[in-house]
Design a protein around this motif. Structure first.
Motif, short mmCIF file in Angstrom:
data_model
loop_
_atom_site.label_atom_id
_atom_site.label_comp_id
_atom_site.label_asym_id
_atom_site.label_seq_id
_atom_site.Cartn_x
_atom_site.Cartn_y
_atom_site.Cartn_z
N ASP A 186 36.70 45.19 41.84
CA ASP A 186 35.89 44.75 40.97
C ASP A 186 35.65 45.57 40.08
O ASP A 186 36.36 45.81 38.75
N ARG A 187 35.74 46.76 40.11
CA ARG A 187 35.72 48.26 39.79
C ARG A 187 36.85 48.19 38.96
O ARG A 187 37.81 48.46 37.42
N LEU A 188 39.05 48.16 39.99
CA LEU A 188 40.04 48.29 39.41
C LEU A 188 40.13 46.95 38.31
O LEU A 188 41.20 47.30 37.96
N ALA A 189 39.54 45.40 38.83
CA ALA A 189 40.01 44.80 37.53
C ALA A 189 39.52 44.97 36.26
O ALA A 189 40.32 44.23 35.42
N SER A 190 37.79 45.85 36.07
CA SER A 190 37.69 46.43 34.70
C SER A 190 38.75 47.02 34.44
O SER A 190 38.45 47.04 33.06
N VAL A 191 39.48 47.74 34.31
CA VAL A 191 40.02 48.94 33.81
C VAL A 191 41.12 48.06 33.33
O VAL A 191 42.00 48.34 31.99
N LEU A 192 41.65 46.61 33.75
CA LEU A 192 43.08 46.26 32.61
C LEU A 192 42.03 45.13 31.26
O LEU A 192 40.96 44.91 31.63
N PRO A 193 42.78 44.31 31.24
CA PRO A 193 42.36 43.07 29.49
C PRO A 193 41.14 43.16 30.60
O PRO A 193 41.78 41.96 31.54
N ALA A 194 40.40 42.49 29.27
CA ALA A 194 39.27 41.69 29.84
C ALA A 194 39.49 40.19 30.31
O ALA A 194 40.88 39.22 28.81
N ALA A 195 38.50 38.91 30.48
CA ALA A 195 39.31 37.81 30.98
C ALA A 195 39.00 36.90 29.55
O ALA A 195 38.08 37.82 28.91
N ASN A 196 40.21 36.43 28.86
CA ASN A 196 39.72 34.72 27.83
C ASN A 196 40.57 33.78 27.94
O ASN A 196 41.83 34.35 28.23
N ARG A 197 39.95 32.97 27.63
CA ARG A 197 40.64 32.28 27.43
C ARG A 197 42.16 31.69 26.87
O ARG A 197 41.44 32.15 25.55
N SER A 198 42.98 30.87 26.72
CA SER A 198 44.38 31.33 25.75
C SER A 198 43.98 30.07 24.73
O SER A 198 43.75 28.81 26.05
#
Length: 390
Positions: A186-198
């Protein structure tokens, strides 16, 4: 199989951890495709599984891919873009990880032809290898095992950081596994661009306007990427844009034709006061200079830098727009695949909009991919600026 995901592969997989991060390939065929024929053959792609340290590894899938047929009434659109809504939906479908189908395809029927929309996890395919996978799906053949990690076979001169080669080596070692497990997904994923539908949009130039633009680009010694970047400057005031870079073209001997990713990016400034075509040539040169300076190579190493260097943290470098797709024109008759159209799409997960450069036959096709809550690029305005420049 069973090797760890490389740094770049793991980056795409981590973005997928929070919400689907897929590569979607749209192929319009010259003949009609039977959806049932897409299953039961030798086509297969690997999936991502977690080891005891929660590190992602490649594995053969025990599950089968899935296929759906989209009714003709749902797909029939006068402008031939019935695939657009299907592709948008498949960008947000969970696939390619343990417990989910390794791939999903939708078949749209229209007259004597079909359009096949294939979705795979982005960690397993970029633009180049996505086309390879789609061709093998249609042929019912095996596309090969996962390719070697691009980071390990890329020439050292294409890295810019003093410790880039050390980071590549350390990624595979036990220390990296221990830090990965301690930090947590969870912490690793949090440093990458946030989820957002396209959301997807498309605008096409006419065949005549496409031919005129391509001729002008060749006469000016520019590139399509450069022309689009300067059109975005004029349209949006964009001082710089990100450009996708296929790093596989720098690997010798070449990477095998197989699943895998070798896509990176560089940022290039858009000259503010120069003539359109002088500025477009400048963008082409700036992209080359940044690749040679190692920026594209170092961009592959975002995760090991954050993971293995004390005090280092990944800070997303924002870009209003990313330009993706083939940077040079390829006539359909030169492709040799018999497909009137084949395009590759991915999510808008870099913090801004994406403009994908593709061709529908002899027509340049501008596909906009935007976050669900964003207004997106004015594609018609962008097309008009390109036509005016030609």
């Amino acid at each position: 199989m069973d090797r760890l995901l490389s740094p770049n592969e793991a980056k795409f997989w981590l973005m997928d951890w929070g919400a689907p991060m897929n590569t979607v390939i749209v192929t319009r065929t010259a003949g009609r495709v039977d959806p049932a024929a897409l299953t039961g053959g030798d086509f297969a792609v690997p999936v991502v599984t977690l080891d005891r340290h929660q590190r992602p590894r490649w594995a053969a899938s025990d599950a089968a891919g899935t296929v759906e047929e989209v009714a003709a009434t749902d797909a029939a659109e006068a402008d031939g873009a019935g695939w657009l809504g299907v592709a948008e939906r498949l960008l947000d479908r969970r696939i390619g990880t343990e417990g989910h189908p390794p791939w999903h395809a939708a078949v749209l029927q229209h007259g004597d032809a079909s359009t096949v929309v294939l979705a795979v996890n982005h960690a397993v395919a970029d633009y180049r290898t996505g086309q390879w996978l789609a061709d093998h799906l249609l042929a019912g053949t095996h596309p090969g095992e996962i390719a070697p990690a691009c980071e390990e076979v890329l020439p050292s001169k294409l890295y810019g950081g003093e410790d880039s080669l050390d980071l590549v080596e350390e990624w595979w070692l036990a220390r990296a596994g221990a830090r990965w497990e301690a930090i947590g997904l969870d912490r690793l994923a949090s440093v990458l661009p946030a989820a957002n539908r396209s959301r997807l949009d498309v605008v096409r130039l006419s065949a005549d306007d496409t031919a005129a633009l391509q001729a002008r680009i060749e006469d000016e010694g520019a590139s399509l990427n450069g022309a689009v970047a300067i059109a975005l400057r004029d349209l949006l005031g964009a001082g710089r844009v990100a450009h996708a870079v296929d790093m596989s073209r720098f690997v010798r001997p070449p990477l095998p034709q197989a699943p895998g990713v070798a896509v990176s990016h560089v940022f290039a400034e858009n000259p503010a006061d120069e003539d359109f075509w002088e500025a477009a040539r400048g963008v082409r040169g700036a992209i080359f200079e940044r690749i040679q300076a190692g920026e594209a190579g170092d961009a592959l190493l975002i995760l090991p830098l954050a993971l293995l260097r004390e005090g280092s943290a990944f800070v997303s470098e924002p870009s209003a727009v990313t330009i993706s797709g083939f940077p040079t024109y390829r006539r359909p008759e030169d492709a040799g695949d018999g497909h009137p159209m084949q395009i590759v799409l991915s999510s808008a997960r870099g913090g801004g909009d994406v403009v994908m450069l593709t061709y529908d036959g002899a027509r340049l096709q501008l596909i906009g991919c935007r976050p669900e809550d964003g207004a997106g690029v004015d594609l018609q305005g962008l097309a008009d600026r390109l036509v005016a420049a030609a």
